[in-house]
Design a protein around this motif. Structure first.
Motif, PDB file in Angstrom:
ATOM      1  N   GLY A  66       0.818  -1.205   0.000  1.00 26.11           N
ATOM      2  CA  GLY A  66       0.000   0.000   0.000  1.00 26.11           C
ATOM      3  C   GLY A  66       0.856   1.261   0.000  1.00 26.11           C
ATOM      4  O   GLY A  66       0.554   2.228  -0.708  1.00 26.11           O
ATOM      5  N   ASN A  67       1.925   1.243   0.790  1.00 28.58           N
ATOM      6  CA  ASN A  67       2.830   2.402   0.824  1.00 28.58           C
ATOM      7  C   ASN A  67       3.460   2.646  -0.539  1.00 28.58           C
ATOM      8  O   ASN A  67       3.603   3.798  -0.984  1.00 28.58           O
ATOM      9  N   VAL A  76      -6.164   4.029  -5.606  1.00 30.42           N
ATOM     10  CA  VAL A  76      -7.118   2.912  -5.575  1.00 30.42           C
ATOM     11  C   VAL A  76      -6.454   1.645  -5.061  1.00 30.42           C
ATOM     12  O   VAL A  76      -6.955   0.982  -4.138  1.00 30.42           O
ATOM     13  N   GLN A  77      -5.312   1.300  -5.639  1.00 26.08           N
ATOM     14  CA  GLN A  77      -4.616   0.087  -5.210  1.00 26.08           C
ATOM     15  C   GLN A  77      -4.030   0.249  -3.809  1.00 26.08           C
ATOM     16  O   GLN A  77      -3.915  -0.733  -3.063  1.00 26.08           O
ATOM     17  N   ALA A  78      -3.666   1.471  -3.445  1.00 26.04           N
ATOM     18  CA  ALA A  78      -3.171   1.715  -2.088  1.00 26.04           C
ATOM     19  C   ALA A  78      -4.271   1.447  -1.071  1.00 26.04           C
ATOM     20  O   ALA A  78      -4.050   0.761  -0.053  1.00 26.04           O
ATOM     21  N   VAL A  79      -5.471   1.961  -1.328  1.00 28.68           N
ATOM     22  CA  VAL A  79      -6.608   1.719  -0.433  1.00 28.68           C
ATOM     23  C   VAL A  79      -6.899   0.231  -0.334  1.00 28.68           C
ATOM     24  O   VAL A  79      -7.122  -0.307   0.764  1.00 28.68           O
ATOM     25  N   LEU A  80      -6.891  -0.445  -1.463  1.00 30.12           N
ATOM     26  CA  LEU A  80      -7.172  -1.879  -1.488  1.00 30.12           C
ATOM     27  C   LEU A  80      -6.145  -2.659  -0.667  1.00 30.12           C
ATOM     28  O   LEU A  80      -6.498  -3.549   0.124  1.00 30.12           O
ATOM     29  N   ARG A  96      -4.212   1.576   9.955  1.00 22.22           N
ATOM     30  CA  ARG A  96      -5.442   2.362  10.012  1.00 22.22           C
ATOM     31  C   ARG A  96      -5.172   3.834   9.635  1.00 22.22           C
ATOM     32  O   ARG A  96      -5.949   4.450   8.905  1.00 22.22           O
ATOM     33  N   PHE A  97      -4.066   4.372  10.140  1.00 23.58           N
ATOM     34  CA  PHE A  97      -3.725   5.770   9.837  1.00 23.58           C
ATOM     35  C   PHE A  97      -3.441   5.955   8.349  1.00 23.58           C
ATOM     36  O   PHE A  97      -3.944   6.905   7.719  1.00 23.58           O
ATOM     37  N   ASN A  98      -2.647   5.051   7.761  1.00 27.81           N
ATOM     38  CA  ASN A  98      -2.313   5.178   6.342  1.00 27.81           C
ATOM     39  C   ASN A  98      -3.538   4.976   5.463  1.00 27.81           C
ATOM     40  O   ASN A  98      -3.661   5.597   4.396  1.00 27.81           O
ATOM     41  N   LEU A  99      -4.443   4.100   5.900  1.00 32.95           N
ATOM     42  CA  LEU A  99      -5.685   3.906   5.152  1.00 32.95           C
ATOM     43  C   LEU A  99      -6.504   5.194   5.149  1.00 32.95           C
ATOM     44  O   LEU A  99      -7.050   5.589   4.107  1.00 32.95           O
ATOM     45  N   GLN A 100      -6.573   5.868   6.289  1.00 32.69           N
ATOM     46  CA  GLN A 100      -7.297   7.135   6.347  1.00 32.69           C
ATOM     47  C   GLN A 100      -6.631   8.191   5.464  1.00 32.69           C
ATOM     48  O   GLN A 100      -7.320   8.996   4.807  1.00 32.69           O
ATOM     49  N   MET A 101      -5.299   8.195   5.426  1.00 31.50           N
ATOM     50  CA  MET A 101      -4.578   9.125   4.560  1.00 31.50           C
ATOM     51  C   MET A 101      -4.909   8.871   3.095  1.00 31.50           C
ATOM     52  O   MET A 101      -5.137   9.811   2.315  1.00 31.50           O
ATOM     53  N   ALA A 102      -4.936   7.590   2.706  1.00 30.17           N
ATOM     54  CA  ALA A 102      -5.247   7.239   1.319  1.00 30.17           C
ATOM     55  C   ALA A 102      -6.690   7.597   0.990  1.00 30.17           C
ATOM     56  O   ALA A 102      -6.992   8.119  -0.090  1.00 30.17           O
ATOM     57  N   ARG A 103      -7.601   7.333   1.916  1.00 28.88           N
ATOM     58  CA  ARG A 103      -9.009   7.668   1.681  1.00 28.88           C
ATOM     59  C   ARG A 103      -9.211   9.166   1.512  1.00 28.88           C
ATOM     60  O   ARG A 103     -10.104   9.601   0.775  1.00 28.88           O
TER      61      ARG A 103
END
Length: 255
Positions: A66-67, A76-80, A96-103
């Motif tokens: 993801g990073n 899109v692929q980062a979120v996935l 969780r933090f990186n997912l929120q950043m990507a979102r």
């Protein structure tokens, strides 16, 4: 066949084997992928991480994948990848933090439906650990409970007997709860309903037909939950804010 010709044929065969057949010493390792990421070779790192995931799916590799996707602006692929990492390690705050950043980089900003505080509290508690983590703690709890109950049965001191009795009861309750949490996490993992929109623009339909009326329009990177998976070409989905409808299977990818 002359000696020189034989040597030439052997050399060609050896070159072919070295070029096209994988050797044990040439296998990709996480260290190799991490090194490529550290050097800024994100495209190569992505290839290496995906190769590793074909052999064994782990939260840390999905997280690093993801990073790498995030660094290449493939949100899109980062979120996935982050979503898959979080499913394997639900209590990891970095994921969780990186997912929120990507979102935050996606177009749609959907406000989830409000729910009762105890429902949110229960979900948060269940998500502290994976099924394996809760199973491990259940073993610890029941082991300690047995020790305390033995102290209650065989100790001659009143204080020790009280601690053994009430402490054992509390640990048995924790043992039962941890098993419930483990079961719920296992069920969530085995019956995955989440999916990410991979189409740049997706129109949610009222019925599973291209000619059906539109319900809403969403964009790539948005998460949906599949509510009906019985059809091959269409899936019924629900957004976090409660909107529901049908989308084409090719426009979403399951987490």
């Amino acid at each position: 066949m002359g000696t020189g010709l034989k040597r030439l044929v052997k050399s060609i065969l050896l070159l072919y084997l070295l070029t096209f057949l994988p050797l044990p010493g040439m296998a990709i390792t996480k260290g190799n992928a991490d090194a490529e990421y550290s050097k800024g070779n994100y495209v190569q790192a992505i290839k290496d991480y995906e190769e590793l995931l074909r052999k064994n799916k782990t939260a840390d590799v999905y997280y690093n994948l993801g990073n790498a996707y995030y660094r290449t602006d493939n949100i899109v692929q980062a979120v996935l990848a982050y979503e898959r990492a979080l499913m394997l390690s639900p209590g990891d705050e970095d994921i969780r933090f990186n997912l929120q950043m990507a979102r935050s980089k996606t177009i749609d900003k959907i406000t989830p439906e409000s729910e009762m505080f105890f429902v949110s509290w229960w979900r948060s508690l269940v998500s502290l650990m994976s099924a394996d983590g809760w199973a491990y703690f259940s073993i610890v709890f029941i082991s300690l409970a047995l020790l305390l109950l033995l102290a209650y049965l065989f100790s001659g001191q009143i204080l020790v007997r009280k601690i053994g009795f009430f402490g054992g009861l509390i640990l048995i309750v924790l043992f039962l709860l941890s098993n419930v949490f483990a079961y719920q996490q296992k069920n969530l993992f085995e019956n995955r309903k989440g999916a990410i929109v991979i189409a740049p623009l997706l129109t949610i339909k009222k019925t599973p037909s291209k000619t059906s009326s539109d319900v809403s329009v969403i964009h790539e990177g948005t998460r949906v939950d599949i509510t009906d998976d019985t059809m091959r070409d269409w899936k019924a989905v629900r957004l976090a804010d409660g909107r529901e409808g049908w989308v084409q299977t090719s426009e979403i990818e399951k987490i």
